[in-house]
Motif scaffolding. Structure first.
Motif, short mmCIF file in Angstrom:
data_model
loop_
_atom_site.label_atom_id
_atom_site.label_comp_id
_atom_site.label_asym_id
_atom_site.label_seq_id
_atom_site.Cartn_x
_atom_site.Cartn_y
_atom_site.Cartn_z
N GLY A 215 0.81 -1.22 0.00
CA GLY A 215 0.00 0.00 0.00
C GLY A 215 0.84 1.26 0.00
N ALA B 137 -4.04 -3.37 -5.85
CA ALA B 137 -4.83 -3.11 -4.65
C ALA B 137 -5.89 -4.18 -4.46
N VAL C 173 -6.34 1.87 -3.59
CA VAL C 173 -5.22 1.79 -2.67
C VAL C 173 -5.68 1.99 -1.22
N ILE D 246 -6.73 -1.00 1.05
CA ILE D 246 -5.78 -1.92 1.66
C ILE D 246 -5.75 -1.73 3.17
#
Length: 313
Positions: free
Chosen positions: A106, A138, A280, A283
């Motif tokens: 991440g 992701a 993203v 995560i």
């Protein structure tokens, strides 16, 4: 101290140890088991299901027997029994390493370094990272966090509640064998059949508990239930399906779809089609949900062990 309390306190201490210490860089017990299993494979390997079943029985049975002997020898000492349970729990769970690797990917994505994220992704899953863009990475991380919450934490706690230290070690042995020989490569299609099937059986209760707890701990329980009911059965894995679908619904994201393993393209069903594409930022959300699920699983497993042992004592 009753056996139920030994497991409850020992498992809590072991999970805390994992949270504080994570996995050792060298000499991890699971890695030691993996080397032993590989040595057994060198002796037994034949392109035959029967020889693969023998390999599974020797390795998984050996882990269970080791746990049973250790537990029996230390049972007279409450402190030693608790310490053994704590050590076994710490050895078999991997929630902290899972979170660390997910966050590392991440951070790379957040900084815009897709190549670094691709280089780190194999620490989490076996997909071909070069075939993935930032959103694909992701999505892969969120799916891996979901599946490994069941495999690396909840499943072990469930079997610890059922069988104490032998249950903890046996579950991790089965899960490790599946990772080693349970895939459908030319070498392991027959030899790894028994390990893969046993892992499906062993992982069944933990996967359902993980899905249930993700539903309870997520921000959208109704979405998690809807995705679980609609999509879990469409996944090729009987255990990853409920876990990934419930995480997808709980996080409000869409998982599944086309992916690539070892150069082989797979078209998997979409999970939670009503959700948005994973990004993203999801995560970290998945990691936090995984941590909540792990703590709830500890409570459920410890309570179940206390109730069962209280009735039988």
């Amino acid at each position: 101290m009753r056996a139920g309390r030994v497991f409850a306190y020992g498992a809590a201490a072991g999970l805390l140890g994992d949270q504080l210490l994570g996995d050792p860089r060298r000499g991890h017990p699971v890695a030691v088991f993996g080397r032993a299993a590989a040595a057994v494979e060198k002796v037994l390997w034949r392109d035959h299901r029967g020889w693969g079943a023998l390999h599974t029985a020797v390795c998984a049975g050996g882990a269970v027997a080791l746990g049973a002997v250790a537990e029996s020898r230390l049972r007279p000492s409450r402190a030693a029994s608790l310490a053994l349970t704590a050590a076994a729990t710490w050895a078999v769970v991997g929630g902290t390493s899972l979170a660390r690797e997910a966050r590392a990917v991440g951070r790379a994505l957040e900084s815009g370094d897709v190549e670094a994220a691709r280089a780190r992704l194999p620490h989490l899953c076996g997909r071909d990272p070069q075939a993935l863009d930032a959103d694909g990475i992701a999505r892969a991380v969120v799916e891996s966090v979901a599946e490994n919450t069941s495999d690396a934490v909840v499943g072990a706690l469930v079997w610890g509640a059922v069988g104490g230290v032998p249950g903890l070690l046996g579950f991790r042995a089965v899960n490790t064998l599946d990772a080693m020989v349970g895939h459908k490569s030319a070498r392991y299609r027959r030899y790894g059949w028994a390990s893969a099937r046993l892992d499906d059986v062993a992982g069944w209760p933990g996967a359902r508990l993980t899905a249930l707890l993700a539903t309870a701990a997520g921000s959208d329980p109704r979405g998690a239930v809807r995705a679980w009911r609609a999509d879990a059965g469409r996944h090729p894995s009987p255990n990853a399906g409920p876990v990934e679908a419930s995480f997808a619904g709980a996080l409000g994201v869409r998982l599944g779809g086309t992916l690539s393993y070892g150069g082989r393209v797979e078209h998997r069903p979409v999970l939670n089609r009503e959700g948005r594409l994973a990004e993203v930022r999801d995560i970290e959300r998945a990691v936090r949900l995984s941590r909540r699920v792990a703590l709830l699983a500890l409570g459920v497993s410890a309570a179940a062990r206390l109730v069962v042992k209280g009735r039988t004592s």
